[in-house]
Design a protein around this motif. Structure first.
Motif, short mmCIF file in Angstrom:
data_model
loop_
_atom_site.label_atom_id
_atom_site.label_comp_id
_atom_site.label_asym_id
_atom_site.label_seq_id
_atom_site.Cartn_x
_atom_site.Cartn_y
_atom_site.Cartn_z
N PRO A 33 -9.01 46.26 -26.44
CA PRO A 33 -10.44 45.98 -26.27
C PRO A 33 -11.04 45.07 -27.33
O PRO A 33 -12.12 44.51 -27.13
CB PRO A 33 -11.08 47.38 -26.33
N VAL A 34 -10.34 44.89 -28.46
CA VAL A 34 -10.83 44.00 -29.51
C VAL A 34 -10.50 42.55 -29.19
O VAL A 34 -11.29 41.65 -29.44
CB VAL A 34 -10.24 44.39 -30.88
N VAL A 35 -9.32 42.31 -28.63
CA VAL A 35 -8.82 40.94 -28.46
C VAL A 35 -8.91 40.43 -27.03
O VAL A 35 -8.67 39.24 -26.79
CB VAL A 35 -7.36 40.83 -28.95
N ALA A 36 -9.21 41.28 -26.07
CA ALA A 36 -9.26 40.87 -24.67
C ALA A 36 -10.66 41.11 -24.10
O ALA A 36 -11.44 41.89 -24.65
CB ALA A 36 -8.22 41.63 -23.85
N SER A 37 -10.94 40.47 -22.99
CA SER A 37 -12.25 40.65 -22.35
C SER A 37 -12.36 42.05 -21.77
O SER A 37 -11.35 42.67 -21.40
CB SER A 37 -12.43 39.63 -21.22
N PRO A 38 -13.58 42.58 -21.67
CA PRO A 38 -13.76 43.92 -21.09
C PRO A 38 -13.18 44.04 -19.68
O PRO A 38 -12.62 45.08 -19.32
CB PRO A 38 -15.28 44.10 -21.08
N ARG A 39 -13.29 42.96 -18.89
CA ARG A 39 -12.77 43.02 -17.53
C ARG A 39 -11.25 43.13 -17.52
O ARG A 39 -10.67 43.87 -16.72
CB ARG A 39 -13.22 41.80 -16.74
N ARG A 40 -10.59 42.39 -18.41
CA ARG A 40 -9.13 42.48 -18.47
C ARG A 40 -8.68 43.87 -18.89
O ARG A 40 -7.74 44.43 -18.34
CB ARG A 40 -8.57 41.44 -19.44
N VAL A 41 -9.39 44.44 -19.88
CA VAL A 41 -9.03 45.79 -20.34
C VAL A 41 -9.18 46.79 -19.20
O VAL A 41 -8.29 47.62 -18.95
CB VAL A 41 -9.91 46.21 -21.53
#
Length: 325
Positions: A234-242
């Protein structure tokens, strides 16, 4: 010239009788007891007892499935105590290694090393002693396969996850989470002295369950991990990807759980696994829908708490099914 004797002060006496005949305890003795209790509580906190509870929930049902019923009581006792010591060792050593970032994260600033309630040397020694005791107990009371798996679980969590993966890759919890899958193998081998496909399936269930469980929590504490420089997804990726990956892993968890049905369980487990898996998947899709709307923190914590209940319920289903059959 004579001197008048001076009575010793209260602090110099181990105890004195007051006018009612009772013994007054010195203030230093009164203060020492709370400090001792606080020190013990700090060392216990290093073991992260709430995490240990969930690990033991997966151990006992695995033993019941392996034995086809309740195993010998002494095997259960030795395995549960050994598992508690092993998990406590891994968690205490994790606190030792992560003491710098724990002090930066609001979620972990209460931990003993972050508060300086325990010295780093004390935490390290405590963790190592617990690990040695755990492996020795498992080897002496069960068998050396279970003892070897216990040692491997501690080493994997501390070295592979905490020291090598956690601060280097966003896939840290995916591969590092394998340490949390080990109790099912340890429990099975403690009963049978060997391994089989059934515990491997249970291992896979916990393996695929770990990312959605932990990423849901990491969504809530994203700023904490960012402040500490830990690259949780969740720090390095977009919320949608997570959220999308959480949905994918939730489907995998539910699907893999059904492999145990024809392999080693009956209809009771099958029905309960389908129902609980559906609940997990619905919660994951709800998180994805809320993420698209731009507000997912509440849904993430709902998924986190439900995932705890899911894993406990699924493994209770394993035990219940075994007894019913």
């Amino acid at each position: 010239m004579t001197q008048t004797p001076v009575a010793p002060t209260d602090s110099a006496l181990p105890g004195r009788a007051d006018e009612g005949g009772s013994i007054a305890v010195p203030q230093r003795a009164i203060a020492r007891e709370p400090r001792a209790r606080g020190r013990v509580a700090s060392y216990v906190a290093l073991t992260k007892p709430r995490i240990i509870e969930l690990l033991l929930v997966t151990t006992l049902p695995s033993m019941i499935l392996a034995a086809g019923g309740l195993p010998e009581w002494w095997v259960v006792l030795a395995t549960m105590v050994g598992g508690t010591l092993a998990a406590g060792s891994a968690n205490a050593l994790n606190c030792y290694v992560d003491r710098d970032i724990d002090a930066l994260m609001r979620r972990t600033t209460h931990r003993p090393l972050a508060r300086h309630d325990v010295s780093p040397r004390g935490a390290l020694a405590f963790g190592l002693v617990l690990g040695v005791l755990a492996v020795a107990l498992m080897g002496a009371a069960t068998n050396w396969l279970a003892a070897g798996l216990t040692a491997a679980a501690i080493g994997f969590y501390v070295v592979v996850y905490t020291m090598l993966l956690k601060r280097r890759t966003s896939q840290n919890i995916v591969w590092g989470g394998a340490a949390g899958c080990m109790p099912v193998l340890i429990g099975w081998s403690a009963v049978t002295g060997s391994l089989a496909w059934a515990p491997v399936v249970l291992f896979a269930v916990v393996f695929f369950w770990t990312p959605p469980h932990f990423w849901a929590l990491a969504i809530r504490y994203r700023e904490d991990y960012a402040r500490a420089g830990v690259p949780m997804l969740p720090v390095v990726a977009s919320p949608r990807r997570v959220a999308t990956e959480i949905v994918a892993y939730s489907w995998l968890t539910a699907a893999v759980s059904l492999l145990l049905w024809p392999l080693a369980t009956g209809w009771v487990y099958g029905v309960l696994a389908i129902a609980s898996g559906a609940a997990l998947i619905v919660a994951a899709h709800r998180l994805l829908a809320r993420t698209k709307q731009g507000a997912n923190a509440k849904a993430a914590m709902q998924l986190f708490h439900l995932s705890n209940s899911y894993l406990a319920f699924l493994f209770v289903a394993v035990a219940v099914d075994t007894f019913v059959r």
